[in-house]
Motif scaffolding. Sequence first.
Motif, PDB file in Angstrom:
ATOM      1  N   LEU A 191       0.823  -1.208   0.000  1.00  0.00           N
ATOM      2  CA  LEU A 191       0.000   0.000   0.000  1.00  0.00           C
ATOM      3  C   LEU A 191       0.854   1.253   0.000  1.00  0.00           C
ATOM      4  CD1 LEU A 191      -2.870  -1.033   2.449  1.00  0.00           C
ATOM      5  CD2 LEU A 191      -2.998  -0.779  -0.030  1.00  0.00           C
ATOM      6  N   TRP A 192       1.946   1.238   0.742  1.00  0.00           N
ATOM      7  CA  TRP A 192       2.842   2.402   0.741  1.00  0.00           C
ATOM      8  C   TRP A 192       3.417   2.636  -0.656  1.00  0.00           C
ATOM      9  CZ3 TRP A 192       8.046   2.927  -0.417  1.00  0.00           C
ATOM     10  CH2 TRP A 192       8.617   4.155  -0.094  1.00  0.00           C
ATOM     11  N   LEU A 193       3.830   1.552  -1.323  1.00  0.00           N
ATOM     12  CA  LEU A 193       4.377   1.698  -2.668  1.00  0.00           C
ATOM     13  C   LEU A 193       3.337   2.261  -3.628  1.00  0.00           C
ATOM     14  CD1 LEU A 193       6.680   1.133  -4.691  1.00  0.00           C
ATOM     15  CD2 LEU A 193       5.738  -1.155  -4.999  1.00  0.00           C
ATOM     16  N   VAL A 194       2.117   1.757  -3.548  1.00  0.00           N
ATOM     17  CA  VAL A 194       1.070   2.207  -4.467  1.00  0.00           C
ATOM     18  C   VAL A 194       0.690   3.652  -4.187  1.00  0.00           C
ATOM     19  CG1 VAL A 194      -1.318   1.862  -5.154  1.00  0.00           C
ATOM     20  CG2 VAL A 194       0.176  -0.111  -4.857  1.00  0.00           C
ATOM     21  N   LEU A 195       0.479   3.995  -2.918  1.00  0.00           N
ATOM     22  CA  LEU A 195      -0.033   5.319  -2.579  1.00  0.00           C
ATOM     23  C   LEU A 195       1.030   6.409  -2.643  1.00  0.00           C
ATOM     24  CD1 LEU A 195      -2.373   4.417   0.418  1.00  0.00           C
ATOM     25  CD2 LEU A 195      -3.049   5.017  -1.907  1.00  0.00           C
ATOM     26  N   GLU A 196       2.272   6.078  -2.330  1.00  0.00           N
ATOM     27  CA  GLU A 196       3.303   7.102  -2.239  1.00  0.00           C
ATOM     28  C   GLU A 196       4.200   7.182  -3.461  1.00  0.00           C
ATOM     29  OE1 GLU A 196       3.459   9.261   0.117  1.00  0.00           O
ATOM     30  OE2 GLU A 196       1.988   8.383   1.485  1.00  0.00           O
ATOM     31  N   ARG A 197       4.287   6.120  -4.240  1.00  0.00           N
ATOM     32  CA  ARG A 197       5.270   6.101  -5.326  1.00  0.00           C
ATOM     33  C   ARG A 197       4.661   5.916  -6.716  1.00  0.00           C
ATOM     34  NH1 ARG A 197       7.693   8.308  -2.187  1.00  0.00           N
ATOM     35  NH2 ARG A 197       9.721   7.854  -1.236  1.00  0.00           N
ATOM     36  N   LEU A 198       3.441   5.464  -6.803  1.00  0.00           N
ATOM     37  CA  LEU A 198       2.850   5.217  -8.117  1.00  0.00           C
ATOM     38  C   LEU A 198       1.827   6.298  -8.466  1.00  0.00           C
ATOM     39  CD1 LEU A 198       2.324   1.326  -8.077  1.00  0.00           C
ATOM     40  CD2 LEU A 198       4.277   2.652  -8.907  1.00  0.00           C
ATOM     41  N   PRO A 199       1.635   6.577  -9.754  1.00  0.00           N
ATOM     42  CA  PRO A 199       0.640   7.589 -10.150  1.00  0.00           C
ATOM     43  C   PRO A 199      -0.773   7.264  -9.664  1.00  0.00           C
ATOM     44  CG  PRO A 199       2.089   7.055 -11.992  1.00  0.00           C
ATOM     45  CD  PRO A 199       2.408   6.083 -10.906  1.00  0.00           C
ATOM     46  N   ARG A 277      -3.490  13.182   6.395  1.00  0.00           N
ATOM     47  CA  ARG A 277      -4.041  12.316   5.361  1.00  0.00           C
ATOM     48  C   ARG A 277      -3.803  10.865   5.741  1.00  0.00           C
ATOM     49  NH1 ARG A 277      -0.150  13.116   0.060  1.00  0.00           N
ATOM     50  NH2 ARG A 277       1.486  11.618   0.612  1.00  0.00           N
ATOM     51  N   ALA A 278      -4.732  10.014   5.329  1.00  0.00           N
ATOM     52  CA  ALA A 278      -4.629   8.592   5.651  1.00  0.00           C
ATOM     53  C   ALA A 278      -3.421   7.992   4.943  1.00  0.00           C
ATOM     54  CB  ALA A 278      -5.908   7.874   5.227  1.00  0.00           C
ATOM     55  N   ASN A 279      -2.672   7.157   5.655  1.00  0.00           N
ATOM     56  CA  ASN A 279      -1.490   6.538   5.076  1.00  0.00           C
ATOM     57  C   ASN A 279      -1.231   5.202   5.768  1.00  0.00           C
ATOM     58  OD1 ASN A 279       0.979   7.018   7.177  1.00  0.00           O
ATOM     59  ND2 ASN A 279      -0.472   8.727   7.257  1.00  0.00           N
ATOM     60  N   PRO A 280      -0.658   4.229   5.063  1.00  0.00           N
ATOM     61  CA  PRO A 280      -0.503   2.885   5.638  1.00  0.00           C
ATOM     62  C   PRO A 280       0.464   2.823   6.807  1.00  0.00           C
ATOM     63  CG  PRO A 280       0.501   3.020   3.462  1.00  0.00           C
ATOM     64  CD  PRO A 280      -0.266   4.274   3.642  1.00  0.00           C
ATOM     65  N   LEU A 281       1.578   3.556   6.750  1.00  0.00           N
ATOM     66  CA  LEU A 281       2.533   3.514   7.856  1.00  0.00           C
ATOM     67  C   LEU A 281       1.925   4.100   9.126  1.00  0.00           C
ATOM     68  CD1 LEU A 281       5.873   4.525   6.082  1.00  0.00           C
ATOM     69  CD2 LEU A 281       5.184   2.270   6.878  1.00  0.00           C
TER      70      LEU A 281
END
Length: 347
Positions: A191-199, A277-281
């Motif tokens: 989820l971190w990779l998708v939300l923080e690093r991907l468009p 903002r909501a975030n996985p970490l």
Amino acid sequence: MTGSPSPPRPRRPRPGGHFAAAYGLLALTALLFLVFSLALPGTFPTRETINAILATQSIPAILALAAMVPIVTRAFDLSIGYGLGLAHVMVLKLIVDGHWPWPLACLAVLVGAGVVGVLNGVIVEFGQIDSFIATLGTGSMLYAVTGWVTGGARIVPGPGGLPTGFIDVYDSTFLGLPVPAFYVLALVAVLWLVLERLPLGRSLYVVGSNPRAADLLGIPTRKYTVYAFTASGLITGFAGVLLAAQLQVGNPSVGLDYLLPAFAGALLGSTAVRPGRANPLGTLVAVTVLAVGLTGIAQLGGDFWTTPLFYGGTLLLAVGLAGYSARRRLRVGTAARDLPSAPPPPP
């Protein structure tokens, strides 16, 4: 000749304040662990307690991540508790009564959970129904399906029990730690990779922060919201599979017990790591705080009513802090934008 005094420049936000806001919840976790370790030196700071926390809190953590994804788009999926209950009884129904191979039963439940997520997103976005009302309605329907499937009774395996491979999905260890803890870490990493690093993730955050701006940028807000609900459904289905492997008995009313902890963790997590903002970490840190607090209270001999009191108070605190963090983030962004640019150097 002295020139006229220049007007005072706006003060830049200090980085220390952001650090305290981002990692204050992590510091609270360490403080709680220290306090309970000093109060209960013989039982709390032990390997058994840590393993118990990692094992028992893995499902609440996964469900909190399921609740977190729609919150990114400013939507709420209240059906996750009902979906968790339906998913775990369906796995056992297919294995015990349908005699399905357990991998195929788990896969079928995951597909069904994803379909439920798609339906939630379609109802919310294309039906133009508030997410609270829409997911509460679909959740009630899922609960009805759960009652129909089970007949209101528990699903109990026969004398042979459940397959060993299915039980090991939950009840096994890796590197001396419970396997469910690694599921949580892997899901947080994805989820971190998708939300923080991907468009895709950045677009979801834009949809949640300003849908009108997302439309102007050409982001299909409806499609991305459906994506968020679909991910929530898939994660809920995975949590249901783990719950079935943990309980090894199908209980049609067990899912609702996880709804409040999930939203408490997801909303409190939006005040940590990336405040506002909501975030996985942040969700992972919040679930850790709740787990440490509840375990310490239980070992101190807290009554049964302390658990809902703790979760309810934490949820109210989480909503208040999440709103404050969002407003503070907006003020900081506005202040930084209004700062005058530096004057050019003299010739």
